[in-house]
Design a protein around this motif. Sequence first.
Motif, PDB file in Angstrom:
ATOM      1  N   SER A  72      -7.576  -1.132  13.155  1.00 45.84           N
ATOM      2  CA  SER A  72      -7.190  -1.607  14.494  1.00 45.84           C
ATOM      3  C   SER A  72      -5.814  -1.090  14.896  1.00 45.84           C
ATOM      4  O   SER A  72      -5.276  -1.548  15.906  1.00 45.84           O
ATOM      5  N   ASP A  73      -5.275  -0.182  14.122  1.00 43.61           N
ATOM      6  CA  ASP A  73      -3.952   0.369  14.403  1.00 43.61           C
ATOM      7  C   ASP A  73      -2.908  -0.741  14.555  1.00 43.61           C
ATOM      8  O   ASP A  73      -2.095  -0.733  15.476  1.00 43.61           O
TER       9      ASP A  73
ATOM     10  N   ASP B 250     -10.645  -2.479  26.662  1.00 48.19           N
ATOM     11  CA  ASP B 250     -10.813  -1.049  26.383  1.00 48.19           C
ATOM     12  C   ASP B 250     -10.592  -0.742  24.897  1.00 48.19           C
ATOM     13  O   ASP B 250     -11.378  -0.041  24.267  1.00 48.19           O
ATOM     14  N   GLY B 251      -9.505  -1.271  24.366  1.00 46.13           N
ATOM     15  CA  GLY B 251      -9.182  -1.036  22.965  1.00 46.13           C
ATOM     16  C   GLY B 251     -10.241  -1.615  22.040  1.00 46.13           C
ATOM     17  O   GLY B 251     -10.596  -1.012  21.021  1.00 46.13           O
ATOM     18  N   ALA B 252     -10.756  -2.787  22.398  1.00 47.09           N
ATOM     19  CA  ALA B 252     -11.770  -3.440  21.565  1.00 47.09           C
ATOM     20  C   ALA B 252     -13.046  -2.593  21.532  1.00 47.09           C
ATOM     21  O   ALA B 252     -13.674  -2.443  20.475  1.00 47.09           O
ATOM     22  N   LEU B 253     -13.428  -2.043  22.679  1.00 45.59           N
ATOM     23  CA  LEU B 253     -14.649  -1.235  22.730  1.00 45.59           C
ATOM     24  C   LEU B 253     -14.472   0.094  21.994  1.00 45.59           C
ATOM     25  O   LEU B 253     -15.410   0.622  21.393  1.00 45.59           O
TER      26      LEU B 253
ATOM     27  N   LYS C 141     -16.581   1.351  18.619  1.00 48.46           N
ATOM     28  CA  LYS C 141     -17.199   2.664  18.385  1.00 48.46           C
ATOM     29  C   LYS C 141     -16.743   3.287  17.073  1.00 48.46           C
ATOM     30  O   LYS C 141     -17.556   3.778  16.291  1.00 48.46           O
ATOM     31  N   THR C 142     -15.441   3.280  16.803  1.00 50.86           N
ATOM     32  CA  THR C 142     -14.947   3.930  15.585  1.00 50.86           C
ATOM     33  C   THR C 142     -15.341   3.151  14.334  1.00 50.86           C
ATOM     34  O   THR C 142     -15.660   3.743  13.307  1.00 50.86           O
ATOM     35  N   ALA C 143     -15.344   1.826  14.435  1.00 52.34           N
ATOM     36  CA  ALA C 143     -15.685   1.016  13.260  1.00 52.34           C
ATOM     37  C   ALA C 143     -17.113   1.292  12.814  1.00 52.34           C
ATOM     38  O   ALA C 143     -17.413   1.273  11.617  1.00 52.34           O
TER      39      ALA C 143
ATOM     40  N   THR D 257     -18.769   3.976  12.667  1.00 54.66           N
ATOM     41  CA  THR D 257     -18.939   5.156  11.822  1.00 54.66           C
ATOM     42  C   THR D 257     -17.907   5.225  10.705  1.00 54.66           C
ATOM     43  O   THR D 257     -18.204   5.692   9.609  1.00 54.66           O
ATOM     44  N   GLU D 258     -16.697   4.737  10.957  1.00 57.69           N
ATOM     45  CA  GLU D 258     -15.622   4.939   9.974  1.00 57.69           C
ATOM     46  C   GLU D 258     -15.286   3.713   9.149  1.00 57.69           C
ATOM     47  O   GLU D 258     -14.721   3.826   8.065  1.00 57.69           O
ATOM     48  N   TRP D 259     -15.602   2.522   9.650  1.00 56.62           N
ATOM     49  CA  TRP D 259     -15.213   1.308   8.938  1.00 56.62           C
ATOM     50  C   TRP D 259     -16.425   0.422   8.706  1.00 56.62           C
ATOM     51  O   TRP D 259     -17.330   0.807   7.993  1.00 56.62           O
ATOM     52  N   VAL D 260     -16.421  -0.762   9.299  1.00 62.56           N
ATOM     53  CA  VAL D 260     -17.539  -1.701   9.146  1.00 62.56           C
ATOM     54  C   VAL D 260     -18.155  -1.915  10.535  1.00 62.56           C
ATOM     55  O   VAL D 260     -17.446  -2.292  11.459  1.00 62.56           O
TER      56      VAL D 260
END
Lengths: 338, 128
Positions: free
Chosen positions: A103-104, A291-294, A298-300, A302-305
Amino acid sequence: MKKYIFALFLIACLALAGCGRQPDGTPHRRTVFAMDTVMNLTVYGGNGEAALSAAEQELYRLDAHLARGTAGSVVYALNHDGTVIDREAAALLRASGSVAQASDGAFDPTVAELLDLWGFGSGAGEHRVPLPEEIAAALAHVGEKYVHIDGEQVILDLPAQVDLGGVAKGWAGERMFACMKENGITGAALDLGGDVALWGGKLDGPWRVAIKDPADESAYLGVLEAEGDRFIMTSGVYERYFEENGVRYHHILDPKTGYPADSDLLSATVICKDGIWADALATACCVLGADGALELWKTAATEWVPFDAILVTDDGRVLYTCDGFTAQAEGYTYERVA
Amino acid sequence: MSGSPKLVPTKYDALVVLIVLALAVALGARYWFAPAREAAEIIVSIGGVEAERLTFDDSEYDYTNNGYTVHVTVRAGSVRVDHADCPTQDCVRTGAISRPGQSIVCLPARIILTIEGAAAPDYDAIAG
Ligand SMILES: [Zn+2]
């Protein structure tokens, strides 16, 4: 003789039909006061009472083990000594660190001092708006980088202070699942105080979880139909807040600014197979805004959970990423995000 | 053909018929009259156990548990905690509730007031 048997059979049929029993049998229920909230546990099948007792004891244990303000808790020890050897604390902080990275920094387990400054800590502290210099001083010790984990050992760079309140309920849900499994429970709806853990299934269809309207606590946004082995965790600015000079200050602090998150979200509900992630991601989404949540959604994947989300914005939009959500509240526009 | 046994009703047959009918009527009655009986009620839970059910008739109650006392007032279809000696005062701040599913919680006293409606909820849990 036969006709009497037939008559008895008829009586039995009628009696059974009249009972209106659920296919899973009668649920066992228990209310537990733990983690500063009320929890309602409902379990079907298996050894219901034994599962509930095990769950209750486990909740008390976790409460005592993870509460920052309790002398003798692992978090208390870590915050005072700067190091502990504890498998549970290490696992929770490792997962917390991952969510912080994903989540940076929108979620961070080292916000304890900030929470205390605002009076949102575990004790019944006074709510107040801290001075800018107090916030600046506390921010200097906020950062996932101050936590080091090696196997079961955790080392904390003091005076950084850790709070596991952001993942405790998620982990409690995971531990509840273990209690359900050990006692042969076929299905359970575990309300951990507004955060829900669903174990197994029901014979009469999917679980139905009502999602609260952040603008009206007695109303529901809609109902989510969900499979078992899922965590449905919500963070909302309405949960805890105070007002000073006509300004409302809520409890979801942005670890970067030290102030209540200036986000366009009133609430974020996260649906995820991992309890710790579900819990922490709900907070992260609230801090990040829609916006940040969406983007994180998307990244989670493929890259996280992977997770799904139901986000409520302050301009009356409900954004949801999954099927099975049926809108109920009026006054909102509902958008399915793909 | 002529040798088939005679089916003469006996008093036992009548008894069985009566039992079946009585059961059917009893079960049917329970089914048909249940919704009318269950108007909204206030469930008072103390320490996680249902202690009392209150109707929405104007009245006042005191409940003490875990060293704290909450004063409950029921008025005009709503219920509230007027005052309590608990340290957090969340129960008082919740104000009046009047709709099924709503509740007032006093964590220090471990007392929960919940309004239960006539219809069973169509969900398994509430998130948020
Ligand atoms: Zn109270």
